[in-house]
Design a protein around this motif. Structure first.
Motif, short mmCIF file in Angstrom:
data_model
loop_
_atom_site.label_atom_id
_atom_site.label_comp_id
_atom_site.label_asym_id
_atom_site.label_seq_id
_atom_site.Cartn_x
_atom_site.Cartn_y
_atom_site.Cartn_z
N GLU A 1 -6.83 -16.72 -22.61
CA GLU A 1 -8.02 -15.96 -22.27
C GLU A 1 -9.14 -16.85 -21.73
OE1 GLU A 1 -8.52 -12.65 -22.11
OE2 GLU A 1 -6.36 -12.58 -22.42
N TRP A 2 -9.25 -18.06 -22.26
CA TRP A 2 -10.35 -18.91 -21.79
C TRP A 2 -10.16 -19.31 -20.34
CZ3 TRP A 2 -10.00 -24.09 -20.29
CH2 TRP A 2 -8.81 -24.76 -20.61
N ILE A 3 -8.93 -19.42 -19.90
CA ILE A 3 -8.67 -19.69 -18.49
C ILE A 3 -8.98 -18.46 -17.65
CG2 ILE A 3 -6.83 -20.07 -16.79
CD1 ILE A 3 -7.66 -22.66 -18.03
N LYS A 4 -8.57 -17.29 -18.12
CA LYS A 4 -8.84 -16.05 -17.38
C LYS A 4 -10.34 -15.82 -17.20
CE LYS A 4 -4.60 -13.76 -18.96
NZ LYS A 4 -4.04 -12.67 -19.80
N LYS A 5 -11.11 -16.11 -18.24
CA LYS A 5 -12.57 -15.92 -18.16
C LYS A 5 -13.21 -16.94 -17.22
CE LYS A 5 -13.01 -13.93 -22.78
NZ LYS A 5 -13.50 -14.13 -24.17
N ARG A 6 -12.65 -18.12 -17.16
CA ARG A 6 -13.23 -19.17 -16.32
C ARG A 6 -12.83 -19.00 -14.85
NH1 ARG A 6 -11.78 -25.61 -17.06
NH2 ARG A 6 -12.44 -26.23 -14.98
N SER A 7 -11.67 -18.44 -14.60
CA SER A 7 -11.15 -18.31 -13.24
C SER A 7 -12.01 -17.34 -12.42
CB SER A 7 -9.71 -17.81 -13.29
OG SER A 7 -9.18 -17.65 -11.99
N ALA A 8 -12.13 -17.63 -11.13
CA ALA A 8 -12.90 -16.78 -10.21
C ALA A 8 -12.10 -16.57 -8.93
CB ALA A 8 -14.25 -17.40 -9.91
N ASP A 9 -12.45 -15.53 -8.20
CA ASP A 9 -11.76 -15.19 -6.95
C ASP A 9 -12.50 -15.82 -5.78
OD1 ASP A 9 -10.09 -14.09 -5.10
OD2 ASP A 9 -10.97 -12.09 -5.19
N PHE A 10 -12.16 -17.07 -5.47
CA PHE A 10 -12.82 -17.78 -4.37
C PHE A 10 -12.14 -17.45 -3.05
CE2 PHE A 10 -13.49 -20.55 -8.11
CZ PHE A 10 -14.87 -20.60 -8.11
N ALA A 11 -12.94 -17.24 -2.02
CA ALA A 11 -12.38 -16.96 -0.70
C ALA A 11 -11.66 -18.19 -0.17
CB ALA A 11 -13.49 -16.55 0.26
N PRO A 12 -10.55 -18.02 0.55
CA PRO A 12 -9.82 -19.17 1.10
C PRO A 12 -10.69 -20.08 1.97
CG PRO A 12 -8.47 -17.20 1.25
CD PRO A 12 -9.83 -16.75 0.79
N ASP A 13 -11.60 -19.49 2.75
CA ASP A 13 -12.48 -20.32 3.58
C ASP A 13 -13.41 -21.17 2.73
OD1 ASP A 13 -11.33 -19.28 5.83
OD2 ASP A 13 -13.00 -17.94 6.32
N GLN A 14 -13.87 -20.63 1.62
CA GLN A 14 -14.74 -21.39 0.74
C GLN A 14 -13.98 -22.55 0.10
OE1 GLN A 14 -16.27 -19.09 -2.54
NE2 GLN A 14 -17.87 -20.55 -3.03
N ILE A 15 -12.76 -22.29 -0.33
CA ILE A 15 -11.94 -23.36 -0.91
C ILE A 15 -11.66 -24.44 0.12
CG2 ILE A 15 -9.65 -23.89 -1.83
CD1 ILE A 15 -9.72 -21.16 -3.21
N ALA A 16 -11.34 -24.02 1.35
CA ALA A 16 -11.06 -25.00 2.40
C ALA A 16 -12.28 -25.88 2.67
CB ALA A 16 -10.62 -24.29 3.68
N GLN A 17 -13.47 -25.28 2.64
CA GLN A 17 -14.68 -26.06 2.90
C GLN A 17 -14.93 -27.08 1.80
OE1 GLN A 17 -16.33 -26.68 5.32
NE2 GLN A 17 -18.32 -27.46 4.67
N THR A 18 -14.76 -26.69 0.54
CA THR A 18 -14.95 -27.66 -0.54
C THR A 18 -13.91 -28.77 -0.44
OG1 THR A 18 -13.63 -26.27 -2.04
CG2 THR A 18 -16.02 -26.02 -2.12
#
Length: 446
Positions: free
Chosen positions: A248-265
């Motif tokens: 559950e602690w992973i599920k609460k921490r996880s977020a739905d990041f857009a692929p473009d946002q991930i690529a930029q980081t």
């Protein structure tokens, strides 16, 4: 033959697979690749705690951080704990450092020159303890050597205001370029100071120098000169999939990041690594100019990895591969180069390895094991399993499986051969494997 010098280069939050020599063709690390070609690259090194302070306290002491009660960033190296820095100093080594230490992270002031008294008690004879990235940006007034440098150049207010904005927006996701020029970026400062130290350190005693870069740790804010090199570069996608079977602690921490946002980081993360690689090139050049390459062991590693959007997560503090595994390269006298080693090893093992390089007797009652037999070509096996722990989980990783014991939550078991992305938790259907790894984990960590 005189006792060798030992140069240990560490960076902060560098995941194992973001290295040219490891196959990352989207990233340029020519100097680290050259080091790998000259020595041994270990592919299966894991941190003992995927958070800065515990990992570094374990490295310094050779002990599992959990034995010292250090399971998060509030941990301090207990006074009276023997460090490998002390052992080298007491055997006649000059012991210098420049960069981040995190052995007493909760203290806010590093000293004007990074030489607070604690640094000497840890075993350093020539300390320059710099502020970590967020630490440096947290204060409008100087709190260590790097922020004093920025203040003298009239850049501290700009830097501090920039980090206040990033803190409000989100450290990992606000990945604008730094307002600082490349020369004023902290890792460039650390690289210059390291090259200067090597150029001028007297050669009447052997030395150990710990160079500890503060990047590519978030915020992902490379100077524009380096950010421009990756602005439109293609990046590997993040691991994504169902979180079924995750705690559950992973599920609460996880977020739905857009692929473009991930690529930029990821682009900005690569840019920060290339800047560090350039500094490593300057350090190696300084060593070569002193004529000391042939008598110097060189180690490169990191304290832990970075998730970079894998499983919807950023930073570290999880037991998944991108957070747990770190790069490790070792080169030096009598080490045959061009080798890749898949032996399981832990970050703390560098403690015992460095003491072996310095020709010291093995230290009793520590958890670290020297990698010297592998480096000498005597064996290709080091550990049967590696372990790691934080305040809310502990884990064991073998050559085939990873078992994660989440406190007050579900266990996780992954078949790393069939499921290297750790998407399918098979704990419920493999009770025998879970029971065996749980017993082995208990024997290791209590």
């Amino acid at each position: 033959m005189p006792r060798p010098n030992i140069l240990f280069i560490m960076d902060d939050q560098h995941r194992h697979d973001y290295l040219g020599a490891a196959g990352a063709d989207f990233l340029r690390t020519p100097h680290l690749d050259r080091l790998a070609a000259a020595g041994v690259r270990f592919t299966q090194c894991t941190t003992n705690a995927p958070v800065c302070a515990p990992a570094r306290i374990g490295l310094a002491s050779g002990l599992q951080p959990s034995r010292l009660g250090c399971l998060d960033n509030s941990g301090r190296l207990p006074l009276g704990t023997t460090t490998y820095y002390q052992r080298l100093r007491d055997s006649g080594y000059r012991v210098g450092c420049v960069g981040k230490l995190d052995l007493r992270k909760s203290d806010g002031y590093n000293g004007r020159y990074g030489d607070r008294p604690y640094a000497y008690s840890w075993g350093f004879t020539h300390p320059e303890e710099c502020e970590g990235k967020m630490h440096a940006g947290s204060s409008p007034t100087p709190i260590g050597p790097y922020t004093h440098y920025l203040a003298a150049k009239g850049q501290l207010a700009t830097f501090h205001q920039d980090y206040r904005r990033r803190a409000a927006a989100g450290w990992s996701t606000d990945c604008r370029d730094s307002p600082l020029d490349s020369a004023d970026f902290e890792d460039a400062y650390i690289g210059r100071r390291a090259a200067e130290w090597i150029a001028h350190v007297p050669d009447d005693f052997p030395w150990h120098y710990f160079v500890s870069f503060v990047g590519p740790h978030d915020p992902f804010d490379p100077p524009t000169e380096y950010g421009d090199r990756y602005r439109d570069a293609a990046m590997p996608p993040a691991i994504s999939g169902s979180l079924a079977g995750k705690p559950e602690w992973i599920k609460k921490r996880s977020a739905d990041f857009a692929p473009d946002q991930i690529a930029q980081t990821r682009r900005q993360y690569c840019a920060a690594i290339e800047l560090i690689d350039d500094q490593i090139g300057q350090i190696l050049d300084a060593l070569e100019k002193r004529g000391q390459l042939d008598n110097t062991y060189i180690i490169f590693s990191s304290d832990h990895g970075e998730l970079l959007g894998d499983h919807g997560l950023y930073t570290k503090s999880a037991a998944y591969e991108a957070s747990l595994r770190v790069p490790l390269i070792i080169a030096g006298p009598h080490i045959a180069g061009g080798r890749v080693c898949d032996a399981l090893c832990e970050l703390i093992d560098l403690n015992a390895t460095i003491c072996d390089f310095a020709q010291l007797a093995p230290q009793r009652d520590i958890d670290a094991r020297s990698l010297q037999p592998i480096l000498d070509g005597q064996t290709n096996i080091h550990r049967q399993a590696t372990v790691a722990a934080l305040h809310n989980f502990r884990c064991m990783r073998t050559g085939t499986h990873k078992y994660i014991q989440n406190y007050n939550d579900c266990d996780e078991l992954y078949d790393l051969e069939q499921d290297p992305d750790e998407l399918d938790n098979i704990a419920a259907t493999n009770p025998t494997v879970v029971g065996d790894l749980a017993r082995r984990l208990r024997r290791r960590l209590g």
